[in-house]
Write a protein that holds these residues in place. Structure first.
Motif, PDB file in Angstrom:
ATOM      1  N   GLN A  53       0.737  -1.218   0.129  1.00  0.00           N
ATOM      2  CA  GLN A  53      -0.045  -0.046  -0.188  1.00  0.00           C
ATOM      3  C   GLN A  53       0.852   1.158  -0.018  1.00  0.00           C
ATOM      4  O   GLN A  53       0.675   2.287  -0.821  1.00  0.00           O
ATOM      5  CB  GLN A  53      -0.875   0.010   1.290  1.00  0.00           C
ATOM      6  CG  GLN A  53      -1.911   1.151   1.471  1.00  0.00           C
ATOM      7  CD  GLN A  53      -2.773   0.976   2.636  1.00  0.00           C
ATOM      8  OE1 GLN A  53      -2.522   0.308   3.583  1.00  0.00           O
ATOM      9  NE2 GLN A  53      -3.817   1.891   2.638  1.00  0.00           N
ATOM     10  N   GLU A  69       4.138   1.427  -1.199  1.00  0.00           N
ATOM     11  CA  GLU A  69       4.535   1.656  -2.301  1.00  0.00           C
ATOM     12  C   GLU A  69       3.684   2.149  -3.502  1.00  0.00           C
ATOM     13  O   GLU A  69       4.161   3.158  -4.225  1.00  0.00           O
ATOM     14  CB  GLU A  69       5.273   0.289  -2.696  1.00  0.00           C
ATOM     15  CG  GLU A  69       6.110   0.586  -4.106  1.00  0.00           C
ATOM     16  CD  GLU A  69       6.718  -1.011  -4.652  1.00  0.00           C
ATOM     17  OE1 GLU A  69       6.542  -1.462  -5.670  1.00  0.00           O
ATOM     18  OE2 GLU A  69       7.141  -1.694  -3.551  1.00  0.00           O
ATOM     19  N   ALA A  70       2.227   1.857  -3.447  1.00  0.00           N
ATOM     20  CA  ALA A  70       1.405   2.239  -4.596  1.00  0.00           C
ATOM     21  C   ALA A  70       1.191   3.720  -4.209  1.00  0.00           C
ATOM     22  O   ALA A  70       1.019   4.494  -5.047  1.00  0.00           O
ATOM     23  CB  ALA A  70      -0.162   1.215  -4.413  1.00  0.00           C
ATOM     24  N   GLN A 104       3.263   5.925  -2.863  1.00  0.00           N
ATOM     25  CA  GLN A 104       4.467   6.346  -3.571  1.00  0.00           C
ATOM     26  C   GLN A 104       4.333   6.908  -4.972  1.00  0.00           C
ATOM     27  O   GLN A 104       4.772   7.842  -5.436  1.00  0.00           O
ATOM     28  CB  GLN A 104       5.885   5.921  -3.059  1.00  0.00           C
ATOM     29  CG  GLN A 104       6.035   5.928  -1.599  1.00  0.00           C
ATOM     30  CD  GLN A 104       7.195   5.465  -1.234  1.00  0.00           C
ATOM     31  OE1 GLN A 104       7.909   4.523  -2.206  1.00  0.00           O
ATOM     32  NE2 GLN A 104       7.679   5.594  -0.189  1.00  0.00           N
ATOM     33  N   GLN A 105       3.825   5.917  -5.748  1.00  0.00           N
ATOM     34  CA  GLN A 105       3.763   5.823  -7.156  1.00  0.00           C
ATOM     35  C   GLN A 105       2.662   6.795  -7.615  1.00  0.00           C
ATOM     36  O   GLN A 105       2.682   7.476  -8.542  1.00  0.00           O
ATOM     37  CB  GLN A 105       3.498   4.463  -7.783  1.00  0.00           C
ATOM     38  CG  GLN A 105       4.642   3.443  -7.630  1.00  0.00           C
ATOM     39  CD  GLN A 105       4.392   2.260  -8.108  1.00  0.00           C
ATOM     40  OE1 GLN A 105       3.332   1.972  -8.367  1.00  0.00           O
ATOM     41  NE2 GLN A 105       5.336   1.394  -7.903  1.00  0.00           N
ATOM     42  N   ARG A 106       1.398   6.978  -6.908  1.00  0.00           N
ATOM     43  CA  ARG A 106       0.650   7.951  -7.262  1.00  0.00           C
ATOM     44  C   ARG A 106       0.963   9.490  -7.357  1.00  0.00           C
ATOM     45  O   ARG A 106       1.604   9.668  -6.245  1.00  0.00           O
ATOM     46  CB  ARG A 106      -0.528   7.892  -6.153  1.00  0.00           C
ATOM     47  CG  ARG A 106      -1.951   8.595  -6.528  1.00  0.00           C
ATOM     48  CD  ARG A 106      -3.039   8.194  -5.903  1.00  0.00           C
ATOM     49  NE  ARG A 106      -2.579   7.529  -4.632  1.00  0.00           N
ATOM     50  CZ  ARG A 106      -3.316   7.143  -3.641  1.00  0.00           C
ATOM     51  NH1 ARG A 106      -4.551   7.477  -3.580  1.00  0.00           N
ATOM     52  NH2 ARG A 106      -2.875   6.526  -2.583  1.00  0.00           N
ATOM     53  N   GLN A 107       0.929  10.190  -8.271  1.00  0.00           N
ATOM     54  CA  GLN A 107       1.124  11.505  -8.349  1.00  0.00           C
ATOM     55  C   GLN A 107       0.225  12.572  -7.738  1.00  0.00           C
ATOM     56  O   GLN A 107       0.637  13.542  -7.249  1.00  0.00           O
ATOM     57  CB  GLN A 107       1.577  11.835  -9.833  1.00  0.00           C
ATOM     58  CG  GLN A 107       2.694  11.001 -10.390  1.00  0.00           C
ATOM     59  CD  GLN A 107       3.892  11.404  -9.715  1.00  0.00           C
ATOM     60  OE1 GLN A 107       4.402  12.478  -9.353  1.00  0.00           O
ATOM     61  NE2 GLN A 107       4.584  10.374  -9.275  1.00  0.00           N
TER      62      GLN A 107
END
Length: 106
Positions: free
Chosen positions: A87, A89-90, A92-95
């Protein structure tokens, strides 16, 4: 002092007092530390007295005192399970945050 049940102004005063103790332990005057940190004497005095300052002022004082490593664990995401790691990591990827649905009927 634990910050768990403290009010924001109590935390600010405590951080200012801790910074002052660090300065005194290094036998620095306020004027010397202000010069080392690139701060005005008034800004350093306000920081030590009541903790009121910008984040940049605090960081400059911390760096000048050689205490930057004390900031390393500040706001570090603590992961406890594989699901929480995924969760995080996901996230962190979301801008951008998802758009909210309008209640205007669009």
């Amino acid at each position: 002092m634990s910050f768990i049940l403290s009010l924001p102004n109590e935390i600010l005063r405590e951080l200012g007092a801790r910074l002052r103790m660090q300065r005194l332990a290094q036998s620095l005057s306020q004027r010397e530390l202000a010069h080392m940190a690139g701060l005005s004497l008034g800004a350093l005095r306000k920081l030590e007295t009541d903790g009121q300052c910008s984040l940049e002022t605090l960081i400059r004082a911390v760096q000048a005192l050689g205490l930057s490593t004390e900031l390393d664990e500040l706001f570090v995401l603590k992961r406890q399970s594989i699901a929480q790691m995924a969760q995080a990591e996901a996230a962190q990827q979301r801008q951008r945050a998802p758009r909210r649905k309008s209640s205007c009927g669009r």
